[in-house]
Design a protein around this motif. Sequence first.
Motif, PDB file in Angstrom:
ATOM      1  N   UNK A  53      47.183  42.097 -37.184  1.00  0.00           N
ATOM      2  CA  UNK A  53      47.749  41.555 -38.429  1.00  0.00           C
ATOM      3  C   UNK A  53      49.016  40.744 -38.157  1.00  0.00           C
ATOM      4  N   UNK A  54      49.839  41.179 -37.215  1.00  0.00           N
ATOM      5  CA  UNK A  54      51.025  40.411 -36.820  1.00  0.00           C
ATOM      6  C   UNK A  54      50.596  39.059 -36.272  1.00  0.00           C
ATOM      7  N   UNK A  55      49.602  39.057 -35.400  1.00  0.00           N
ATOM      8  CA  UNK A  55      49.136  37.805 -34.801  1.00  0.00           C
ATOM      9  C   UNK A  55      48.520  36.880 -35.844  1.00  0.00           C
ATOM     10  N   UNK A  56      47.717  37.427 -36.732  1.00  0.00           N
ATOM     11  CA  UNK A  56      47.088  36.595 -37.771  1.00  0.00           C
ATOM     12  C   UNK A  56      48.124  35.978 -38.707  1.00  0.00           C
ATOM     13  N   UNK A  57      49.133  36.743 -39.037  1.00  0.00           N
ATOM     14  CA  UNK A  57      50.182  36.215 -39.915  1.00  0.00           C
ATOM     15  C   UNK A  57      50.974  35.121 -39.209  1.00  0.00           C
ATOM     16  N   UNK A  60      48.888  31.993 -39.126  1.00  0.00           N
ATOM     17  CA  UNK A  60      48.892  31.340 -40.436  1.00  0.00           C
ATOM     18  C   UNK A  60      50.150  30.505 -40.625  1.00  0.00           C
ATOM     19  N   UNK A  61      51.300  31.052 -40.263  1.00  0.00           N
ATOM     20  CA  UNK A  61      52.560  30.303 -40.397  1.00  0.00           C
ATOM     21  C   UNK A  61      52.583  29.078 -39.488  1.00  0.00           C
ATOM     22  N   UNK A  62      52.125  29.247 -38.251  1.00  0.00           N
ATOM     23  CA  UNK A  62      52.131  28.135 -37.304  1.00  0.00           C
ATOM     24  C   UNK A  62      51.191  27.015 -37.751  1.00  0.00           C
ATOM     25  N   UNK A 126      42.638  24.252 -31.894  1.00  0.00           N
ATOM     26  CA  UNK A 126      41.879  23.049 -31.517  1.00  0.00           C
ATOM     27  C   UNK A 126      41.042  22.545 -32.686  1.00  0.00           C
ATOM     28  N   UNK A 127      40.482  23.452 -33.468  1.00  0.00           N
ATOM     29  CA  UNK A 127      39.686  23.051 -34.633  1.00  0.00           C
ATOM     30  C   UNK A 127      40.561  22.323 -35.646  1.00  0.00           C
ATOM     31  N   UNK A 128      41.760  22.848 -35.897  1.00  0.00           N
ATOM     32  CA  UNK A 128      42.670  22.184 -36.831  1.00  0.00           C
ATOM     33  C   UNK A 128      43.029  20.791 -36.327  1.00  0.00           C
ATOM     34  N   UNK A 129      43.359  20.688 -35.065  1.00  0.00           N
ATOM     35  CA  UNK A 129      43.717  19.380 -34.506  1.00  0.00           C
ATOM     36  C   UNK A 129      42.541  18.416 -34.641  1.00  0.00           C
ATOM     37  N   UNK A 130      41.342  18.907 -34.344  1.00  0.00           N
ATOM     38  CA  UNK A 130      40.158  18.054 -34.467  1.00  0.00           C
ATOM     39  C   UNK A 130      39.921  17.645 -35.920  1.00  0.00           C
TER      40      UNK A 130
END
Length: 176
Positions: A53-57, A60-62, A126-130
């Motif tokens: 959950x820490x990593x997912x949050x 999300x912010x990044x 990578x998906x977001x960048x693409x």
Amino acid sequence: MSSKKEMLLNVAEELFYLHGFHSIGLKRIISDAGIAIMTLYNHFESKDDLIVQVLLRREQRYLEQLRQYADNKAQPMFLNLAEGHAKWLKEHESRGCLFLRAKEEFGGHADHIIVQTVNAHKRHMRTLIHTLAPAASERDLLRFSILLEGSTALAETENVNDVCRELIHMTLTSFK
């Protein structure tokens, strides 16, 4: 999200980032958060669940920060994203990538939920960048990802302002 859950996530993220995942126990997290152990277990099934959950949050912010920088239509998309990443580095990454640090600690088990979360994060990036730069080739996506990852790693040992300046310069000269 409840304020107690938010407090647990904030405290856990800071402690994990400063000290690592294995060296921080749940007792330390609840003590620093001023929250009872049962409150923690009301929100998280286990320490692994808390870490995920820490990593997912954090992800999300990044990714949201990258999306915000992507809105600038006056300059090339890769430059926007490099500027967003540079801002993130200046604000968050003096100790390296929290995701890669998690993978270092849990990486011996490829099927571990934390390793899977880290791998998914790198794919999401990578998906977001693409998505934001659909005309970019796979090679360009890989090259740009290397710039982002490399700048994150170097920000740990070099002056973050110098690293960010070079990230922007390399983006400008590599992606026209």
